[in-house]
Scaffold this motif. Structure first.
Motif, mmCIF file in Angstrom:
data_model
loop_
_atom_site.group_PDB
_atom_site.id
_atom_site.type_symbol
_atom_site.label_atom_id
_atom_site.label_comp_id
_atom_site.label_asym_id
_atom_site.label_seq_id
_atom_site.Cartn_x
_atom_site.Cartn_y
_atom_site.Cartn_z
ATOM 1 N N GLU A 190 0.058 4.068 5.410
ATOM 2 C CA GLU A 190 -1.298 4.020 5.942
ATOM 3 C C GLU A 190 -2.285 3.673 4.822
ATOM 4 O O GLU A 190 -1.954 3.742 3.640
ATOM 5 N N SER A 191 -3.488 3.313 5.210
ATOM 6 C CA SER A 191 -4.533 3.014 4.239
ATOM 7 C C SER A 191 -4.807 4.234 3.361
ATOM 8 O O SER A 191 -5.068 5.328 3.862
ATOM 9 N N LYS A 192 -4.736 4.025 2.052
ATOM 10 C CA LYS A 192 -4.954 5.124 1.110
ATOM 11 C C LYS A 192 -6.343 5.735 1.291
ATOM 12 O O LYS A 192 -6.508 6.969 1.316
ATOM 13 N N ASP A 194 -8.320 5.649 3.984
ATOM 14 C CA ASP A 194 -8.440 6.327 5.276
ATOM 15 C C ASP A 194 -7.782 7.703 5.244
ATOM 16 O O ASP A 194 -8.328 8.683 5.760
#
Length: 389
Positions: A190-192, A194
């Motif tokens: 996942e987006s770091k 986010d």
């Protein structure tokens, strides 16, 4: 008729059962009609004995690690498969009456995520007790306790383990290189930013320190070595079930800082890996495979003698991780993380190459092929009762 799979694990640490849960989940994705059940069988059959032996093992690896290392290596070097006397000992200590569980469940296939279970079931099968079985090797090395010629399918982490099994006489047609099963939460990153926002973390370089479910691997030494960096990095320390370590760190004023988070056993390791730039850990097979799946560089510290040393050597040889022999070496890598992040490019490159070979559903597919196409033994469960074990 609905197919049924019984997955046997052991409560020796958390990795074997987590692998069992991950595999059950991937099977449900691959073939929802198949029913799976997970049992920590030693704990179910003989909880007192299992707990006593596990605690003895823990005492040995923490207080006399070189004794355990010698035992592990001597066994591995002397033979190519589990000897009958060792199979009998394992069965008597952990799995007496396991056939009753099989008779009650009547599974079409039994999957083992711990070598002791594979050993006991192989012993029964050798004596005429019919059971279709798959063994999942949860390390990057095949110790002789894993090796049983009665296993119908081996799921292994790498080509190296496949070669080790073939050298020990296991047919290559009974081996599938599938990787170590990890939950679907680890199949992508996942987006770091986010994830850090979701976890209320700062968007600064983040280091995750772990020591498996039991909180081993020199966590305390590593944590103290990282204190000097607390203004410049974010530190997440997972102590697992080691409550005394968690309490001692929390009470230390040096760790009472907004950039330092201390937790016990948590079920959000996937999120913590998403948020992290670096993992410092001992090399449990499942933990390392989870980190590789998430693309997080690893520093390996204080591997347990035996299987974890082999895991470490394998990962270092493939440039997927780096071993540090002293906690003072951590400073060099934190400085590189902050000032020379390109130093990690070699790890990212090799991890990406490793990921390209991974298929998270490979294990479930191999099991479905065995379950639906393997020649199933025709001996009834009732006939098993006449077998002396």
């Amino acid at each position: 008729m609905q197919k049924k799979i019984l997955i046997f694990s052991e409560a020796f640490g958390s990795g074997h059962t987590k692998a069992a849960e991950a595999l059950a989940h991937s099977i449900s994705i691959q073939e929802p009609s198949v029913h799976t059940e997970i049992i920590e069988i030693g704990k179910k059959l003989h909880p007192i004995t299992s707990n006593l032996i596990f605690r003895t093992y823990m005492q040995m690896i923490t207080r006399c690690p070189y004794v355990w290392k010698k035992i592990y290596r001597n066994l591995s070097q002397q033979m190519q498969a589990t000897p009958s006397w060792l199979q009998l000992l394992i069965y008597q200590l952990f799995h007496r009456n396991i056939e009753r569980v099989l008779e009650q469940s009547k599974p079409d296939l039994v999957i083992c995520t711990h070598p002791f279970i594979s050993s006991s079931l192989s012993r029964l099968k050798k004596m005429g007790y019919p059971v279709n079985m798959c063994t999942v090797i949860t390390d990057f090395h095949a110790h002789l306790v894993w090796i049983q010629h009665e296993v119908d399918l081996y799921m292994v982490s790498s080509d190296d383990v496949r070669r080790q099994l073939i050298d020990s006489g296991i047919s290559k047609h009974r081996i599938a290189v599938t990787g170590i099963p990890v939950h679907s939460n680890y199949w992508s990153r996942e987006s770091k930013l986010d994830v850090r926002n979701t976890l209320n973390l700062k968007n600064i370089p983040t280091v995750l320190v772990m020591g498996g479910g039991e909180g081993l691997g020199g966590i305390k030494q590593i944590a103290h070595s990282l204190i000097k960096w607390k203004e410049r990095i974010q530190l997440f320390i997972c102590t697992g079930y080691n409550d005394s370590l968690k309490v001692s760190l929390e009470r230390n004023k040096q760790f009472q800082h907004p950039n330092i988070k201390i937790v016990g056993f948590v079920d959000i390791i996937d999120k913590l890996l998403d948020a992290s730039d670096l993992l410092i850990t001992k090399p449990g097979g499942l933990t390392c495979f989870e980190a590789l799946s998430k693309g997080v560089p690893m520093l390996i510290y204080q591997p347990i003698p035996g299987h974890e040393e082999y895991n470490c050597n394998h990962l270092v040889k493939l440039n997927l991780a780096l071993r540090i022999h002293h906690w003072k070496e951590v400073d060099d890598w934190i400085e590189k993380l902050l000032c020379f992040p390109e130093s990690f490019d070699q790890f990212y490159k090799h991890i990406e190459q490793f990921q390209q070979k991974m298929n998270p559903l490979a294990g479930a597919k191999a099991i479905m092929d065995l379950l639906f196409h393997h020649e199933v033994t025709e001996i009834s469960y009732e006939k098993r009762r006449g077998i002396h074990v």
